[in-house]
Design a protein around this motif. Structure first.
Motif, PDB file in Angstrom:
ATOM      1  N   ALA A   1       0.820  -1.213   0.000  1.00 39.82           N
ATOM      2  CA  ALA A   1       0.000   0.000   0.000  1.00 39.82           C
ATOM      3  C   ALA A   1       0.852   1.261   0.000  1.00 39.82           C
ATOM      4  O   ALA A   1       0.845   1.985   0.974  1.00 39.82           O
ATOM      5  CB  ALA A   1      -0.930  -0.014   1.215  1.00 39.82           C
ATOM      6  N   PRO A   2       1.589   1.553  -1.041  1.00 43.10           N
ATOM      7  CA  PRO A   2       1.581   0.915  -2.360  1.00 43.10           C
ATOM      8  C   PRO A   2       2.665  -0.147  -2.534  1.00 43.10           C
ATOM      9  O   PRO A   2       2.793  -0.724  -3.600  1.00 43.10           O
ATOM     10  CB  PRO A   2       1.866   2.086  -3.292  1.00 43.10           C
ATOM     11  N   GLY A   3       3.510  -0.386  -1.544  1.00 43.21           N
ATOM     12  CA  GLY A   3       4.556  -1.395  -1.665  1.00 43.21           C
ATOM     13  C   GLY A   3       5.803  -0.861  -2.336  1.00 43.21           C
ATOM     14  O   GLY A   3       5.903   0.310  -2.699  1.00 43.21           O
ATOM     15  N   GLY A   4       6.782  -1.739  -2.482  1.00 42.77           N
ATOM     16  CA  GLY A   4       8.042  -1.351  -3.086  1.00 42.77           C
ATOM     17  C   GLY A   4       7.928  -1.199  -4.591  1.00 42.77           C
ATOM     18  O   GLY A   4       6.890  -1.506  -5.198  1.00 42.77           O
ATOM     19  N   VAL A   5       8.999  -0.708  -5.205  1.00 43.15           N
ATOM     20  CA  VAL A   5       9.037  -0.564  -6.662  1.00 43.15           C
ATOM     21  C   VAL A   5       8.931  -1.960  -7.287  1.00 43.15           C
ATOM     22  O   VAL A   5       9.844  -2.764  -7.175  1.00 43.15           O
ATOM     23  CB  VAL A   5      10.338   0.132  -7.108  1.00 43.15           C
TER      24      VAL A   5
END
Length: 560
Positions: free
Chosen positions: A370-374
Motif C-alpha cells: 500500500a503501495p509497496g516497493g518498486v
C-alpha cells in the motif's frame, strides 16, 4: 500540539496527495511505454552486445527466474568482496575491511532491496564502497523488482504464450529509461535543498558542549535519491533521513516522501495500460490508497495523542523525532517508508508510543502493498487479488477468474505459498531468537535495549523488516551479532527471492492460458465491491497471521 502545527501537517499531506494524483497518469503511461516499446535505444543495444543478450528473444518463466537469480548472486558476491577488500581500494578513508558476518549481511541486504544496516555507515564504509557497491545495488535491485512485476502483468495480458518477456531487456530498460533519469532529477533537487554531495573525508567539528566529533562528507545526494526512488532505504549516515546532511529541511522531507511513493503509486496505471483496461489499474490504486490513508491517519493520531507518562508530561510524543519535521512530518515519512519496502527513517520508530510503534510493524506485515516497493508492491497486490477472486468465487459458487484467466489449483497454490513465505520467516526467526538458550542469551544480554514486551517488539520488528525487505529498524536493537547478521541475512534473501520465483511461476501459468470469455457469473474486478473485498482480504490475512505475536509485544506494552 497547537492547531497551526496540525494544519501545516495536513497541508503537507494534501500537497503530497495532489502531487501523486498529477503523476499517476503521465508516469504510469511512461512506465508502460518503457516495457512495451518495440525499439531499443542505442545505449541499450550497446549493453546487450556487451553482455551477449539477444533483445529479440523471449524467455519462459523458468529462464526468466534463472536470470533474476544468477544476476542477484553475482551482485551478492561482488558487493561482499568490495567490503572485504575495502582497505586496499581508493577512497577508503582509511577504514578497515568490513568483518565477514557483517559483510554478508550487508551484501544480502542491498541485493535483496532491503538495505538493512547493522552498522554505522559513515564509520564503516568508504566512498568507493558506498558508490560502486551500495548505490549500484540500489539501482539494480529496484530494476529487478520492476522487471518481475512487469513479467506478471505480461502473464495476465497474454494468451496461450510460453514466454513472459526477457529479463535482461526489462532490467536494462528500467535502469536506463526510468531509474537513472528520475534519480538524477531527484538528486539535483536534494542538492539544491542542501543535501551534501562531495568526496571529502572526515572533518573535525566541535559541538555546543565543546566535544569533538568527526563527520565525513560524501556522495550523499546521489545515493539518497535512488535509495528513495527505488524504495531501497538505508542511508549514508547512521541517523538516516533524520541527519541534516541527508534531509535538511521540511521541503526536502516532502521531496523524499514523493520520491518514495511516485513509482509504486504509478505502477497500477502501467498495469491497466498493459492489460488494456485502465479501470483495473484504478481499482488496484484505490486499494493501495485506502490502506495508505487509513494507516497514516491511525499512526498520526496515536502519536498526536501521546499516550504514556513521558509524552503526556512533555506535551507531545517528540522523543526520537526531529523538531524541523514535527510529529506529522515524521509519521507521514514513517508510513510511506514502511508501507513501501523503503526502510528509510526520519525519526526513530523505537521511540514511538507503544501502539504507534506497532503501526510501522503492521504496515510491513500487510506485505508492503500500500503501495509497496518498486515492483514488489504491484506484484504483491496482484497476488492478493488472485486470492480475493478465489474467495469471491467460493462465496457465490462460481469458478474464480481474474482478467479472463481461470484461478485453478495451481494458481491458488502458488498464491498461497507466496503469502506464507514472509510470516514463516518472521515468526520462525523471532521464535528461534528466544527459544535456543545460547542465542537467547545473546539477544537478551547484547541485542535488546529494553527488556520485556518492548524487547520482543524490537526483535519482531527486525525479522518483520528483514523478511519483508523493508530495512527500517526499531533503533533500539544491536543487530551486529553473529546470530542476527546470519539469521537476518538469510531472511532477507529468502524473503526476496522465494516470492519472486513464485510470482514468475504464476506469470508463466497465466501466460499459457487462453482468455476465458466474461459471463453473467464473472466477478467484476474494477468496481467498488471488489476494491472493498481486496482491502478486506489484505487486512484479514495479516490479522489472522500476526495478531497472536502482536499481543505479546506492542499490544501488551500499549494496553498496560
Amino acid at each position: 500540539m497547537d492547531a497551526a502545527t496540525i494544519w501545516f501537517g495536513v497541508l503537507q499531506a494534501a500537497t503530497l496527495i495532489a502531487a501523486l494524483v498529477l503523476l499517476y497518469r503521465p508516469l504510469g503511461d511512461a512506465i508502460a511505454r518503457v516495457y512495451t516499446g518495440a525499439r531499443d535505444l542505442r545505449i541499450e543495444r550497446g549493453i546487450y552486445r556487451l553482455i551477449g543478450v539477444d533483445a529479440s528473444s523471449e524467455q519462459t518463466w523458468r529462464s526468466y527466474a534463472r536470470g533474476v537469480l544468477a544476476f542477484s548472486v553475482v551482485g551478492l558476491v561482488l558487493l561482499y568482496l568490495l567490503q572485504r577488500f575495502q582497505s586496499v581500494l581508493p577512497l577508503s578513508l582509511g577504514l578497515p575491511p568490513v568483518p565477514e558476518g557483517l559483510a554478508f549481511n550487508t551484501a544480502a541486504s542491498f541485493v535483496a532491496n532491503t538495505n538493512w544496516q547493522s552498522y554505522s555507515p559513515e564509520q564503516t564504509m568508504g566512498h568507493l564502497v558506498q558508490l560502486a557497491g551500495l548505490t549500484v545495488q540500489n539501482f539494480v535491485s529496484a530494476a529487478v523488482g520492476m522487471a518481475v512485476a512487469i513479467a506478471l502483468v505480461r502473464g495476465l495480458a497474454r494468451r496461450g504464450s510460453a514466454t513472459i518477456g526477457n529479463f535482461w531487456v526489462d532490467l536494462i530498460r528500467g535502469l536506463v529509461r526510468l531509474l537513472l533519469p528520475i534519480a538524477v532529477i531527484g538528486a539535483l533537487a536534494l542538492l539544491a535543498g542542501g543535501v551534501a554531495q562531495n568526496l571529502s573525508g572526515f572533518t573535525e567539528v566541535h559541538t555546543l558542549t565543546g566535544a569533538a566529533q568527526s563527520i565525513p562528507g560524501g556522495p550523499v545526494a546521489s545515493q539518497e535519491a535512488i535509495k528513495l526512488l527505488g524504495t531501497n532505504g538505508g542511508g549514508f549516515y547512521n541517523a538516516n533521513s533524520a541527519h541534516p546532511f541527508e534531509n535538511p529541511t521540511p521541503w526536502t522531507n516532502m521531496i523524499q516522501i514523493l520520491l518514495i511513493l511516485a513509482i509504486p503509486f504509478s505502477l497500477p496505471r502501467a498495469f491497466g495500460r498493459m492489460i488494456g483496461d485502465n479501470r483495473q489499474g484504478y481499482a488496484i490504486a484505490a486499494v493501495m490508497a485506502t490502506l495508505f490513508l487509513v494507516s497514516t491517519f491511525t499512526l498520526s493520531a496515536l502519536e498526536l495523542a501521546g499516550h504514556g507518562t513521558a509524552p503526556e508530561l512533555a506535551g507531545a510524543a517528540m522523543e526520537g523525532k526531529e523538531q524541523r519535521f514535527g510529529i506529522l512530518g515524521s509519521t507521514l515519512f514513517g508510513s510511506a517508508s514502511t508501507l513501501t519496502s523503503t526502510g528509510a527513517v526520519n525519526s526513530m520508530h523505537d521511540s514511538y508510543t507503544a501502539l504507534g510503534g506497532m503501526m510501522p510493524m503492521l504496515n510491513m506485515m500487510l506485505g508492503e502493498v500500500a503501495p509497496g516497493g518498486v515492483g514488489s508492491g504491484l506484484y504483491g497486490m496482484l497476488v492478493l487479488a488472485v486470492l480475493a477472486v478465489f474467495v469471491g468465487g467460493l462465496l457465490v459458487g462460481r469458478t474464480p477468474e481474474y482478467l479472463g484467466k481461470r484461478i485453478g489449483p495451481r494458481e491458488i497454490k502458488l498464491a498461497s505459498l507466496y503469502i506464507l513465505v514472509t510470516p514463516v520467516l518472521v515468526l520462525s526467526g523471532t521464535a528461534l531468537s528466544f527459544a535456543i538458550p545460547g542465542i537467547r542469551d545473546e539477544i537478551v544480554g547484547t541485542s535488546i535495549l529494553n527488556p520485556g514486551p518492548h524487547g520482543l517488539s524490537e526483535v519482531l520488528y527486525a525479522f518483520t523488516s528483514a523478511s519483508n525487505n523493508n530495512g527500517s529498524a526499531f533503533a533500539g536493537l544491536t543487530a551486529n551479532t553473529p546470530w542476527l547478521n546470519t539469521a537476518l541475512g538469510v531472511a532477507m534473501l529468502l524473503g526476496r527471492f522465494l516470492p519472486i520465483v513464485l510470482v514468475l511461476a504464476l506469470a508463466g501459468s497465466f501466460a499459457a492460458q487462453q482468455r476465458v470469455p466474461e459471463t453473467a457469473g464473472t466477478l467484476p474486478t474494477h468496481r467498488p465491491q471488489f476494491v472493498g473485498l481486496l482491502a478486506a482480504v489484505t487486512v484479514i490475512v495479516t490479522a489472522l497471521t500476526y495478531f497472536p505475536v502482536l499481543t505479546l509485544g506492542p499490544l501488551a506494552e500499549g494496553l498496560v
